[in-house]
Design a protein around this motif. Structure first.
Motif, mmCIF file in Angstrom:
data_model
loop_
_atom_site.group_PDB
_atom_site.id
_atom_site.type_symbol
_atom_site.label_atom_id
_atom_site.label_comp_id
_atom_site.label_asym_id
_atom_site.label_seq_id
_atom_site.Cartn_x
_atom_site.Cartn_y
_atom_site.Cartn_z
ATOM 1 N N TYR A 1 16.861 11.631 -21.045
ATOM 2 C CA TYR A 1 15.416 11.626 -21.250
ATOM 3 C C TYR A 1 14.804 12.817 -20.525
ATOM 4 C CZ TYR A 1 16.065 6.801 -22.819
ATOM 5 O OH TYR A 1 16.467 5.680 -23.489
ATOM 6 N N ASP B 1 17.575 1.835 -23.357
ATOM 7 C CA ASP B 1 17.500 1.389 -24.759
ATOM 8 C C ASP B 1 18.800 0.714 -25.202
ATOM 9 O OD1 ASP B 1 19.307 3.453 -25.133
ATOM 10 O OD2 ASP B 1 18.242 4.356 -26.813
ATOM 11 N N GLN C 1 12.843 11.308 -25.587
ATOM 12 C CA GLN C 1 14.261 10.999 -25.452
ATOM 13 C C GLN C 1 15.050 12.142 -26.071
ATOM 14 O OE1 GLN C 1 15.190 7.006 -26.606
ATOM 15 N NE2 GLN C 1 17.405 7.290 -26.454
ATOM 16 N N ARG D 1 19.834 10.033 -28.630
ATOM 17 C CA ARG D 1 19.564 8.656 -29.039
ATOM 18 C C ARG D 1 20.602 8.217 -30.068
ATOM 19 N NH1 ARG D 1 14.710 7.191 -30.136
ATOM 20 N NH2 ARG D 1 13.603 8.967 -29.196
ATOM 21 N N HIS E 1 21.649 7.284 -22.360
ATOM 22 C CA HIS E 1 21.097 8.480 -22.985
ATOM 23 C C HIS E 1 20.304 9.326 -22.002
ATOM 24 C CE1 HIS E 1 22.464 8.004 -27.038
ATOM 25 N NE2 HIS E 1 22.007 6.769 -27.119
#
Length: 746
Positions: A363, A357, A375, A378, A361
């Motif tokens: 997941y 994204d 997720q 974020r 991050h």
């Protein structure tokens, strides 16, 4: 008319020398003295705690003006005491070792503290010692055994040799014989061959993995390749007159790579599961074999050549079928050095880290479907490292940067968050660059933080909410300040796009006079592997402090193409390493020059080593209107000559025209500015032939330049000799004065 011009020129030179008296013998002496002047002038700093087992205790060294003091902290009781009686141990150690050792200078290397805190084990004078504190009993445990020479980091492991592997139930061992997998029953001594197709040129790895139920073994079948080697001539070895020839494994972009197939064998039936390679057939690497806890499948990972696909795969131990658990793709590159994966104990989920994204991050994945469930983290910030996944309490501990708005986005803090993505808590809220050490149970953490202009602070914090439990140390820099030290300036300005902030440092000489004009020198090391501008307190910056003292303003900045901002920020480098963030650097330096008239932007130089060596040369080749001189050490001037992993990741695969376009060697004809090339004849990081080939291209193009080869040196900025050459180079070309004779500095 000619006399008028001559008079004008003479007047200009005279006024120039009066205006810019830098680069004198006194400046050189002062520059060389700063290392000693600034070192060892900071106290109660450099706290590096060592937690003792699973206990709430940790120890560290207090650096006091009187010497080192080993202290132990009880995090539960909030007490701090000396770990032992320093005078008593020093006296005992001096007597038994036969060497005088002072109480404030105890050299306790590799110190280990027993959970009782009454037994210490350490190395001193190449001897192992064990010390009982209360009894003051010191025992000589013998000389330290010679450590084996580690494999050079460029060498790949052929996986041909390993000890037999014991099965979890203790009944069998598995091993390689005649390139195949064998199993031996320990009770009877009976051997059984379980693979039959291994050959000299297509053999099974000796790194065998047993299934948890001891019924199956897994090994990787490897088809090797002919390796590339780089050769070095050591012209002046210390132990003989004649030169030595050295040989080193060194894979380069485009080279063939081994092909690997994970395989499973049932011990009792001899059934073999040799999978189809359709999901991992364009290999850069296949590895990280791990059995699932139920023994029904083997998980492994596939990095596709060119790095645009990365998969976590599962090989069934019942059908031999391979399926995808995680697939990461990119039209540029999957940033696999940022890799993190954690398989949860339930066998149904895994945690995966991704930049998909535009930010790095975490997941949560469903292993059954191979799809992300949700997720976990974020936002427009970057996860740096996962320290611990606490499944019992459903919490992840991690570090990140960029979460706090309005400050340097590179500053690292530590956090905890629930596996469900809720309850994000900052554990190190104070402004600065943090480093944390957690207790085994994560109830406590020691937090050490600083910035380039703020001295280090060490505190003990609560591991759940980050609240300070007790202060530990605050660095004392009074002596450093009394010696004339001044912190570099953190400077922020927009980059090439006029929108994105670039963060850097400005270092000035200790006798800086804002009414004078100073040439600017940029120290560059720029690339997608990291970010490089210092963020912590450094009394003496090797790349900036002494050079500035000669009469320069020295700067460093992270431009686009470096890491830890966003994927978009970093991806500027893709197939474009010659960019080197230089348009951002130029915009940043111009902004600094607009604010500070003392920066003479008509006299800007640049220097660097390794990637910085490549980039500093690129600066004068592609931006000669701005950069007026470059010193380039051990540069990878043509990426086809450099190591495979760095270059195929950032410049792509297959090797094509993009490698030529980014090559300093191919663009050597563009040189119009002074350039000094430096190389260590034994550079085992960047092939030294890269520098020599650039020199050859410059000669063929009729270009003037300087070449310095340092005998016996490896990957280097130039050693002491090269440092002096660098000083003189910039003094001549930017200050326009003749450097002092070297003999005058002895």
């Amino acid at each position: 008319m000619n006399l008028i011009k001559l008079s004008t020129a003479i007047a200009f030179l005279l006024t120039t020398n009066l205006a810019y008296p830098q680069g004198s013998l006194d400046d050189y002496k002062r520059a060389y003295a700063l290392k000693e002047k600034y070192n060892n002038q900071v106290f109660y700093s450099n706290v590096q705690p060592q937690w003792i087992g699973d206990s709430p205790y940790f120890w560290y060294i207090r650096h006091t003006p009187e010497g080192k003091i080993y202290v132990v902290v009880d995090a539960q009781k909030k007490t701090k005491t000396e770990l032992f009686d320093h005078s008593r141990l020093a006296e005992t150690l001096s007597r038994l070792s036969g060497k005088e050792i002072k109480a404030g200078q105890l050299p306790l290397e590799y110190l280990e503290v027993d959970p009782t805190r009454d037994t210490l084990r350490f190395i001193c004078n190449n001897t192992r010692w064990e010390y009982t504190v209360t009894a003051n009993n010191l025992v000589n445990k013998g000389a330290v055994a010679p450590r084996p020479t580690p494999r050079h980091w460029m060498e790949t492991d052929d996986e041909k040799t390993a000890s037999p592997v014991l099965s979890p139930d203790g009944k069998y061992t598995a091993f390689i014989k005649n390139h195949n997998v064998y199993v031996k029953e320990l009770l009877s001594g009976k051997e059984k061959q379980v693979s039959y197709d291994g050959t000299l040129s297509n053999y099974y790895s000796a790194y065998i993995r047993w299934s948890p139920d001891s019924k199956k073994v897994a090994s990787t079948k490897i088809r090797p390749i002919q390796k590339r080697y780089v050769y070095y001539v050591e012209s002046s070895p210390a132990d003989q007159l004649q030169p030595k020839l050295h040989k080193q494994e060194y894979a380069k972009p485009g080279d063939e790579l081994p092909f690997r197939i994970p395989c499973i064998f049932e011990v009792e039936t001899g059934t073999a599961f040799i999978p189809s390679t359709g999901l991992f057939d364009r290999q850069y690497h296949v590895g990280n074999l791990q059995w699932n806890s139920d023994s029904r499948a083997l998980t492994f990972e596939y990095n596709q050549r060119g790095h645009q696909v990365y998969r976590v795969l599962e090989l069934s131990a019942e059908t031999g079928q391979v399926r995808t658990l995680v697939e990461e793709t990119s039209d540029k590159y999957v940033n696999y050095p940022r890799y993190f994966r954690h398989d949860l104990a339930d066998g149904k989920r895994l945690i995966w880290m991704s930049e998909r994204d535009n930010w790095n991050h975490l997941y949560m994945y469903d292993r059954t479907t191979g799809q992300p469930l949700y997720q976990i983290t974020r936002g427009e910030w970057y996860v740096r490292q996962v320290l611990h996944v606490d499944e019992e309490n459903q919490v992840i501990y991690f570090s990140a940067n960029g979460m706090e708005r309005g400050e340097d986005p590179y500053l690292i803090r530590y956090y905890r968050i629930g596996l469900d993505g809720k309850g994000l808590t900052c554990l190190t809220p104070d402004k600065g660059m943090h480093r944390a050490w957690f207790s085994a149970d994560k109830k406590y953490l020691v937090d050490v933080y600083s910035s380039v202009d703020e001295a280090p602070v060490a505190v003990l914090r609560n591991g759940r909410n980050g609240k300070v439990i007790m202060p530990l140390e605050t660095a004392d820099i009074s002596r450093l300040l009394a010696n004339g030290w001044k912190a570099p300036e953190v400077f922020v300005a927009k980059g090439r796009d006029g929108k994105t902030d670039m963060w850097g440092l400005i270092a000035r000489p200790s006798n800086f006079d804002p009414s004078k004009k100073y040439p600017v020198i940029e120290y560059i090391y720029q690339g997608p592997g990291d970010q490089y501008v210092p963020k912590t307190f450094i009394p003496y910056n090797w790349n900036m402090t002494s050079l500035a003292e000669l009469g320069f303003i020295v700067v460093q900045v992270d431009g686009m193409g470096t890491s830890f901002r966003s994927r978009t920020f970093e991806n500027v480098c893709y197939k474009n390493l010659k960019d080197a963030g230089l348009p951002d650097h130029i915009a940043w330096i111009k902004a600094a020059g607009a604010k500070y008239p003392s920066m003479d932007l008509d006299r800007v130089g640049i220097y660097g080593c390794s990637a910085g060596g490549q980039e500093s040369t690129a600066a004068v080749l592609f931006h000669p209107e701005f950069y007026k001189a470059a010193y380039s050490a051990c540069g990878c001037h043509d990426n086809r000559m450099d190591k495979i992993w760095w270059n195929e990741l950032w410049l792509g695969y297959p090797v094509g025209e993009q490698y030529k376009e980014n090559s300093n060697t191919e663009n050597a004809h563009l040189l119009t500015r002074p350039l000094m090339l430096v190389v260590g004849e034994l550079d085992d990081n960047v092939d030294p032939a890269s520098t020599m080939q650039l020199a050859n291209a410059l000669i063929k193009a009729g270009k003037d330049f300087e070449l310095v080869v340092v005998p016996g040196a490896h990957h280097t900025m130039g050693e002491e000799f090269g440092e002096h050459k660098r000083y003189d180079f910039f003094v001549r070309h930017l200050l326009k004065v003749t450097p002092p004779e070297w003999e005058m500095l002895k």
